[in-house]
Write an enzyme that holds these catalytic residues in place. Structure first.
Site, mmCIF file in Angstrom:
data_model
loop_
_atom_site.group_PDB
_atom_site.id
_atom_site.type_symbol
_atom_site.label_atom_id
_atom_site.label_comp_id
_atom_site.label_asym_id
_atom_site.label_seq_id
_atom_site.Cartn_x
_atom_site.Cartn_y
_atom_site.Cartn_z
ATOM 1 N N TYR A 101 -43.058 29.413 -0.056
ATOM 2 C CA TYR A 101 -41.894 29.383 -1.037
ATOM 3 C C TYR A 101 -42.068 30.202 -2.166
ATOM 4 O O TYR A 101 -41.160 31.032 -2.566
ATOM 5 C CB TYR A 101 -41.942 27.896 -1.617
ATOM 6 N N GLU A 158 -44.208 33.044 -2.710
ATOM 7 C CA GLU A 158 -43.875 34.405 -2.467
ATOM 8 C C GLU A 158 -42.398 35.014 -1.741
ATOM 9 O O GLU A 158 -42.027 36.028 -2.379
ATOM 10 C CB GLU A 158 -44.937 35.010 -1.621
ATOM 11 N N VAL A 204 -39.760 12.925 -8.754
ATOM 12 C CA VAL A 204 -38.672 12.032 -9.452
ATOM 13 C C VAL A 204 -38.019 10.950 -8.399
ATOM 14 O O VAL A 204 -38.151 9.651 -8.485
ATOM 15 C CB VAL A 204 -37.510 12.690 -10.393
ATOM 16 N N ARG A 264 -46.554 22.739 -16.457
ATOM 17 C CA ARG A 264 -45.379 23.571 -16.455
ATOM 18 C C ARG A 264 -44.349 23.179 -17.516
ATOM 19 O O ARG A 264 -44.199 21.843 -17.637
ATOM 20 C CB ARG A 264 -44.697 23.327 -15.083
HETATM 21 P P1 NAD Z 1 -32.160 21.117 -1.250
HETATM 22 O O1 NAD Z 1 -33.294 21.198 -0.435
HETATM 23 O O2 NAD Z 1 -31.475 19.966 -1.493
HETATM 24 O O3 NAD Z 1 -31.090 22.249 -1.020
HETATM 25 C C1 NAD Z 1 -31.102 23.431 -0.454
HETATM 26 C C2 NAD Z 1 -29.833 23.592 0.610
HETATM 27 O O4 NAD Z 1 -30.184 24.805 1.336
HETATM 28 C C3 NAD Z 1 -29.970 22.500 1.723
HETATM 29 O O5 NAD Z 1 -28.571 22.238 1.855
HETATM 30 C C4 NAD Z 1 -30.437 23.246 3.009
HETATM 31 O O6 NAD Z 1 -29.604 22.511 4.110
HETATM 32 C C5 NAD Z 1 -29.915 24.858 2.578
HETATM 33 N N1 NAD Z 1 -30.536 25.661 3.326
HETATM 34 C C6 NAD Z 1 -32.013 25.723 3.648
HETATM 35 N N2 NAD Z 1 -32.171 26.763 4.462
HETATM 36 C C7 NAD Z 1 -31.028 27.427 4.676
HETATM 37 C C8 NAD Z 1 -30.635 28.515 5.628
HETATM 38 N N3 NAD Z 1 -31.426 29.279 6.160
HETATM 39 N N4 NAD Z 1 -29.203 28.821 5.683
HETATM 40 C C9 NAD Z 1 -28.343 28.109 5.121
HETATM 41 N N5 NAD Z 1 -28.574 27.052 4.136
HETATM 42 C C10 NAD Z 1 -30.058 26.635 4.024
HETATM 43 O O7 NAD Z 1 -32.605 21.729 -2.894
HETATM 44 P P2 NAD Z 1 -32.050 21.983 -4.189
HETATM 45 O O8 NAD Z 1 -33.148 21.176 -5.247
HETATM 46 O O9 NAD Z 1 -30.830 21.794 -4.164
HETATM 47 O O10 NAD Z 1 -32.324 23.445 -4.461
HETATM 48 C C11 NAD Z 1 -31.367 24.412 -4.464
HETATM 49 C C12 NAD Z 1 -32.074 25.842 -4.864
HETATM 50 O O11 NAD Z 1 -32.497 25.835 -5.982
HETATM 51 C C13 NAD Z 1 -33.194 26.284 -3.818
HETATM 52 O O12 NAD Z 1 -32.917 27.752 -3.722
HETATM 53 C C14 NAD Z 1 -34.269 26.039 -4.543
HETATM 54 O O13 NAD Z 1 -35.515 26.837 -4.673
HETATM 55 C C15 NAD Z 1 -34.180 26.266 -5.911
HETATM 56 N N6 NAD Z 1 -34.707 25.413 -7.227
HETATM 57 C C16 NAD Z 1 -34.452 24.149 -7.265
HETATM 58 C C17 NAD Z 1 -35.188 23.413 -8.151
HETATM 59 C C18 NAD Z 1 -35.148 21.883 -8.480
HETATM 60 O O14 NAD Z 1 -35.838 21.345 -9.127
HETATM 61 N N7 NAD Z 1 -34.210 21.323 -7.682
HETATM 62 C C19 NAD Z 1 -36.226 24.159 -8.846
HETATM 63 C C20 NAD Z 1 -36.183 25.543 -8.450
HETATM 64 C C21 NAD Z 1 -35.619 26.149 -7.730
HETATM 65 N N1 UDP Z 2 -46.143 14.263 -7.061
HETATM 66 C C1 UDP Z 2 -46.938 13.170 -7.113
HETATM 67 N N2 UDP Z 2 -46.400 11.945 -6.372
HETATM 68 C C2 UDP Z 2 -45.464 12.060 -5.414
HETATM 69 C C3 UDP Z 2 -44.882 13.459 -5.449
HETATM 70 C C4 UDP Z 2 -45.069 14.398 -6.241
HETATM 71 O O1 UDP Z 2 -47.874 12.758 -7.996
HETATM 72 O O2 UDP Z 2 -45.038 11.430 -4.618
HETATM 73 C C5 UDP Z 2 -46.622 15.025 -7.934
HETATM 74 C C6 UDP Z 2 -46.946 16.763 -7.459
HETATM 75 O O3 UDP Z 2 -48.255 16.664 -6.780
HETATM 76 C C7 UDP Z 2 -46.900 17.521 -8.487
HETATM 77 C C8 UDP Z 2 -45.525 16.954 -9.192
HETATM 78 O O4 UDP Z 2 -45.610 15.638 -8.912
HETATM 79 O O5 UDP Z 2 -47.922 17.488 -9.287
HETATM 80 C C9 UDP Z 2 -44.366 17.603 -9.097
HETATM 81 O O6 UDP Z 2 -43.998 17.653 -7.652
HETATM 82 P P1 UDP Z 2 -42.647 17.934 -6.829
HETATM 83 O O7 UDP Z 2 -43.018 18.018 -5.494
HETATM 84 O O8 UDP Z 2 -41.513 17.253 -7.628
HETATM 85 O O9 UDP Z 2 -42.422 19.421 -7.600
HETATM 86 P P2 UDP Z 2 -43.318 20.772 -7.940
HETATM 87 O O10 UDP Z 2 -44.799 20.552 -7.550
HETATM 88 O O11 UDP Z 2 -42.743 21.836 -7.015
HETATM 89 O O12 UDP Z 2 -43.067 20.832 -9.315
#
Ligand code: NAD
Ligand code: UDP
Length: 310
Positions: A143, A145, A186, A275
């Site tokens: 993810y 990289e 969450v 973070r």
């Molecule tokens: P999510 O998993 O709910 O949504 C990702 C969507 O992409 C899904 O609908 C999935 O089916 C689709 N998808 C995955 N691989 C695909 C492919 N090869 N072709 C077409 N569709 C594909 O996640 P999200 O939280 O909605 O995240 C959306 C974007 O935002 C992602 O790129 C994620 O890396 C980025 N992002 C989200 C967060 C967050 O906290 N929600 C934080 C950082 C970055």
């Molecule tokens: N985490 C946790 N319990 C859970 C899911 C996640 O303690 O049931 C922790 C996880 O190890 C991380 C933080 O919560 O330290 C945020 O995790 P999340 O998967 O939401 O996002 P990311 O680590 O990608 O920021």
């Protein structure tokens, strides 16, 4: 405008599609439904300006559009680690295909990048000029990289082919339409509390995250996309109020009520210890700032999950 949203059936993508339709645009939602669901976009289906295509962004796509939001990629560690090769392909081949589309059509393109590009950071809070500390061979690397390489591709298409790019580094965002089995913290804590199950803290709970409510994030995303062309980012967007994971667990129990106990599980490897976004740049360039505090955002998310689980 005609706007393409990849990953449009996911958590953030579905909110973005809804917002763009309400702004009067035509929206093409592309998704392979890996983590996204039809339920997330069902309420948009009757809108004649909304179109859905089942398509995997690792394959080329030919459509005519004015803007592209590239969100396709599983975002929860459980899901992106279950098929890590596909995760890297989605970020890298997906970026190449969508940038190629942007180049051919002249569309502006926004990349949903992530705070994960900073890895387990030694700079706190994280500013956009920090290069990060990422393990290239660990379980999160597919993810982290993949997203870093996508950023590289975006900046090279900008320098080499003059594609108009926007690189947005999203920090932990939550809200309605996260999947109950999404696996991120969450949704896990709220769903566990609502089901009366144990609340699973990984590690000792002292690690921190800063949680942004989805509506704030989508506002920032749309504002960034429509900002002056020379402002490419990278741009941090997130809520800078930082919490420990223990504090979040207690808050979830307090807000949901019920009898859940906290249990401690192993901390996954390479889990970042702290973070928090530095959002000075977003404040300065977009006059953007999150408005929804954790209590308020969690309350909306809890009521969403109450309905879904009922
Ligand atoms: P999510 O998993 O709910 O949504 C990702 C969507 O992409 C899904 O609908 C999935 O089916 C689709 N998808 C995955 N691989 C695909 C492919 N090869 N072709 C077409 N569709 C594909 O996640 P999200 O939280 O909605 O995240 C959306 C974007 O935002 C992602 O790129 C994620 O890396 C980025 N992002 C989200 C967060 C967050 O906290 N929600 C934080 C950082 C970055
Ligand atoms: N985490 C946790 N319990 C859970 C899911 C996640 O303690 O049931 C922790 C996880 O190890 C991380 C933080 O919560 O330290 C945020 O995790 P999340 O998967 O939401 O996002 P990311 O680590 O990608 O920021």
């Amino acid at each position: 405008m005609r706007i393409l949203v990849t990953g449009g059936a996911g958590f953030l993508g579905s909110h973005l599609c809804e917002r763009l339709l309400s702004d009067g645009h035509d929206v093409i939602c592309v998704d392979n439904f890996y983590t996204g669901t039809k339920e997330n976009i069902m309420h948009l289906m009757a809108n004649p300006k909304f179109e859905v295509m089942r398509h995997d962004v690792t394959f080329p796509l030919y459509v005519e559009v004015d803007q592209i939001y590239n969100l396709a990629c599983p975002a929860s560690p459980v899901h992106y680690q279950s098929d890590p090769v596909q995760t890297t392909k989605t970020s890298v081949h997906g970026a190449i295909n969508m940038l190629g589309l942007a180049k051919r059509t002249g569309a502006r393109i926004l990349q949903a990048s992530t705070s994960e590009v900073y890895g387990d950071p030694e700079v706190h809070p994280q500013t956009e000029d920090y290069w990060g500390r990422v393990n290239p061979i660990g379980i999160r690397s597919c993810y982290d990289e993949g997203k870093r390489c996508a950023e590289t591709l975006f900046f090279d298409y900008w320098r080499q082919h003059n594609v108009e790019i926007k690189v947005m580094r999203i920090f932990n965002t939550y809200g309605p339409r996260m999947h109950p089995n999404d696996g991120r913290v969450v949704s896990n804590f709220i769903v566990q509390a609502l089901r009366g199950e144990d609340i699973t803290i990984y590690g000792d709970g002292s690690q921190t995250r800063s949680f942004c409510y989805v509506d704030d994030l989508i506002d920032g995303m749309v504002q960034f996309m429509n900002s002056p062309a020379e402002f490419t980012g990278p741009l941090n967007v997130g809520n800078p109020v930082e919490f420990t994971i223990s504090a979040l667990a207690e808050k979830a129990i307090q807000m949901v009520g019920g009898s859940s106990k906290i249990v401690f599980k192993d901390l996954p490897s390479d889990d970042p210890k702290q973070r928090q976004p530095d959002i000075s740049l977003a404040r300065k360039e977009l006059n953007w700032e999150p408005k929804v505090g954790l209590e308020q955002g969690l309350a909306k998310t809890v009521s969403y999950f109450r309905q879904v689980l009922a």
